[in-house]
Design a protein around this motif. Structure first.
Motif, PDB file in Angstrom:
ATOM      1  N   ALA A 285      -8.423  -1.531  19.176  1.00  0.00           N
ATOM      2  CA  ALA A 285      -7.889  -2.846  19.561  1.00  0.00           C
ATOM      3  C   ALA A 285      -6.413  -2.773  19.900  1.00  0.00           C
ATOM      4  O   ALA A 285      -5.980  -3.304  20.928  1.00  0.00           O
ATOM      5  CB  ALA A 285      -8.118  -3.852  18.428  1.00  0.00           C
ATOM      6  N   THR A 286      -5.615  -2.087  19.067  1.00  0.00           N
ATOM      7  CA  THR A 286      -4.171  -2.073  19.302  1.00  0.00           C
ATOM      8  C   THR A 286      -3.776  -1.202  20.488  1.00  0.00           C
ATOM      9  O   THR A 286      -2.691  -1.370  21.050  1.00  0.00           O
ATOM     10  CB  THR A 286      -3.411  -1.579  18.052  1.00  0.00           C
ATOM     11  N   GLY A 287      -4.644  -0.264  20.865  1.00  0.00           N
ATOM     12  CA  GLY A 287      -4.328   0.629  21.974  1.00  0.00           C
ATOM     13  C   GLY A 287      -4.167  -0.079  23.297  1.00  0.00           C
ATOM     14  O   GLY A 287      -3.458   0.399  24.180  1.00  0.00           O
ATOM     15  N   GLY A 288      -4.856  -1.203  23.469  1.00  0.00           N
ATOM     16  CA  GLY A 288      -4.636  -2.030  24.649  1.00  0.00           C
ATOM     17  C   GLY A 288      -5.648  -1.991  25.774  1.00  0.00           C
ATOM     18  O   GLY A 288      -5.759  -2.968  26.522  1.00  0.00           O
ATOM     19  N   PRO A 289      -6.418  -0.890  25.991  1.00  0.00           N
ATOM     20  CA  PRO A 289      -7.293  -0.856  27.163  1.00  0.00           C
ATOM     21  C   PRO A 289      -8.283  -2.005  27.258  1.00  0.00           C
ATOM     22  O   PRO A 289      -8.445  -2.603  28.332  1.00  0.00           O
ATOM     23  CB  PRO A 289      -8.024   0.482  27.001  1.00  0.00           C
ATOM     24  N   TRP A 320     -13.098   4.489  25.034  1.00  0.00           N
ATOM     25  CA  TRP A 320     -12.641   5.294  23.903  1.00  0.00           C
ATOM     26  C   TRP A 320     -11.706   6.402  24.368  1.00  0.00           C
ATOM     27  O   TRP A 320     -10.695   6.718  23.721  1.00  0.00           O
ATOM     28  CB  TRP A 320     -13.832   5.903  23.156  1.00  0.00           C
ATOM     29  N   ALA A 321     -12.048   7.002  25.506  1.00  0.00           N
ATOM     30  CA  ALA A 321     -11.213   8.089  26.025  1.00  0.00           C
ATOM     31  C   ALA A 321      -9.812   7.592  26.358  1.00  0.00           C
ATOM     32  O   ALA A 321      -8.818   8.269  26.059  1.00  0.00           O
ATOM     33  CB  ALA A 321     -11.873   8.709  27.255  1.00  0.00           C
ATOM     34  N   THR A 322      -9.707   6.412  26.972  1.00  0.00           N
ATOM     35  CA  THR A 322      -8.386   5.872  27.295  1.00  0.00           C
ATOM     36  C   THR A 322      -7.627   5.507  26.023  1.00  0.00           C
ATOM     37  O   THR A 322      -6.400   5.655  25.960  1.00  0.00           O
ATOM     38  CB  THR A 322      -8.490   4.645  28.216  1.00  0.00           C
ATOM     39  N   VAL A 323      -8.345   5.031  25.007  1.00  0.00           N
ATOM     40  CA  VAL A 323      -7.703   4.718  23.718  1.00  0.00           C
ATOM     41  C   VAL A 323      -7.122   5.986  23.100  1.00  0.00           C
ATOM     42  O   VAL A 323      -5.982   5.997  22.624  1.00  0.00           O
ATOM     43  CB  VAL A 323      -8.707   4.068  22.749  1.00  0.00           C
TER      44      VAL A 323
END
Length: 430
Positions: A285-289, A320-323
């Motif tokens: 969630a905090t990662g933003g994608p 998930w990969a972008t996170v």
């Protein structure tokens, strides 16, 4: 998957009986550069592409100091830093025009058309930047929230990374506003807010009601209303085409991000270091994608189905990969500079070892994540490429922002200033 496996088979033609790349390849520097770029399209288990990447990188690195044309030297140097697959699209186009211009074989008419097109789109972006700057100044956060970062120009730079095309005017404006708001909220949670204030703000976000602002401290009240106003803009535009569900997905992902921020703050205040699994779960969630992607799709003015939104929020491999790329690059670059728990502390507590060992492990995970993105772009059938490209472009932006060990968002007076100058200030000379 067939295309990628066929590509790997093609690379076998360049390998000798000792499984080494043939010496004859080194007679063609431009060919080696093409080999290097193509090798970045590999997926898991494609050893020929891994070998091609290692071979081509080492060779190009050794050749960069030798006598060659300025155009080729620049192209190789840029590629070794950021290959095409990981390049911010608009910046890559601008740089390539300069390289192509120095190539004796360039097509003058094609080059002129590309320059005129770039400058035309730049004018559109300049007008949009004026609009969002006026919006930002009208909020007067500099006075009300003086501790918060003023990054609206950089936020627009982030939005353009997602989609630069003229038809996505409204989406760029909205995404810039969303990123600007979450930057302020991030500073409230990391820098200024007390635990009680943050609890009130988190609860107010969950209710998502203008009346909830009455229970907030004054400095939070202004921010809360401004955030709801941005999503009200999306809702208004959705109503014009007779739909309402896109903005609901966007709101839910914003709520998830704020709740995750609160979880991170509680870890820090309680001096608690979670497991890597717990940390990465919150980082989704905090990662933003997902938050940025749902806001993007909800404001694009095209009909994205509920099924496609459901895919975005279901934690698919692509997201998930972008996170992983975003969180691990951010945490390694910002290690020791931020007042919050990072993946580095979580890894060291769980596995022992040093900071350097954690960094090395994260680098492996980031490389794997890029291969997962390649795999999803090739074989994912649940959603159209238009949606996959939004996630890919986010990963490209993160790679640019946090690459080479530098946080270009936190310290925006470094390379980001130069990027902004190239994209929004200086036209291409025709």
């Amino acid at each position: 998957m067939i295309i990628f496996f066929s590509l790997a088979e093609v690379f076998n033609k360049f390998i000798d009986r000792q499984r080494k790349f043939k010496n004859s390849l080194t007679n063609n520097i431009q060919g080696i550069l093409s080999l290097y770029e193509a090798a970045h399209l590999g997926i898991q288990g494609e050893e020929p592409l891994d070998e091609a990447l290692e071979f081509s990188y080492s060779y190009l690195e050794s050749m960069i100091q030798t006598h060659m044309s300025k155009s080729l030297a620049t192209q190789i140097n840029d590629a070794l830093k950021i290959p095409i697959r990981k390049t911010y699209v608009r910046l890559g186009a601008r740089k390539f025009m300069t390289i192509y211009q120095d190539d004796d074989s360039h097509n003058e008419l094609l080059l002129k058309f590309a320059k005129l097109d770039f400058n035309y789109v730049q004018k559109i972006h300049q007008k949009e930047l004026i609009d969002v700057t006026r919006w930002w100044k009208a909020l007067d956060f500099k006075t009300i929230l003086p501790f918060a970062r003023d990054r609206v120009v950089e936020d627009f730079f982030w939005a353009v990374s997602d989609y630069f095309e003229p038809q996505y005017h409204f989406s760029r404006i909205i995404l810039t506003k969303v990123i600007a708001m979450i930057t302020v909220i991030d500073d409230i949670y990391d820098v200024y807010g007390s635990m009680n204030d943050l609890r009130l703000f988190t609860n107010a976000i969950e209710r998502w009601d203008y009346n909830s602002s009455e229970y907030l401290p004054t400095y939070m009240r202004h921010c809360y209303k401004a955030l709801l106003d941005v999503y009200a803009e999306i809702e208004y535009e959705n109503a014009k085409i007779g739909i309402s569900y896109p903005v609901q997905y966007a709101k839910e992902e914003m709520k998830n991000m704020i709740k995750a921020y609160y979880e991170e703050v509680k870890w820090y205040y309680n001096n608690e270091i979670p497991t890597m699994k717990e940390y990465m779960k919150v980082s989704f969630a905090t990662g933003g994608p997902t938050m940025m992607l749902t806001a993007s799709l909800a404001s694009m003015g095209i009909l994205v189905s509920k099924e496609e939104f459901d895919w975005v929020v279901s934690k698919p491999l692509m997201i998930w990969a972008t996170v992983i790329i975003g969180r691990l690059m951010d945490d390694t670059t910002g290690y020791g500079l931020e007042h919050k728990i990072s993946a580095v502390e979580c890894y060291i507590k769980e596995n022992g070892g040093s900071k350097e060992e954690a960094f090395a492990e994260f680098e492996k995970q980031i490389k794997k994540a890029w291969k997962d993105i390649n795999q999803e772009c090739l074989g994912q059938k649940a959603v159209p490429m238009m949606i996959l490209m939004r996630a890919l472009n986010f990963a490209r932006l993160i790679n640019l922002t946090y690459g080479q060990g530098e946080d270009a968002y936190r310290n925006s007076k470094t390379k980001t200033k130069d990027f902004i100058q190239l994209l929004f200030v200086e036209p291409v000379s025709v």
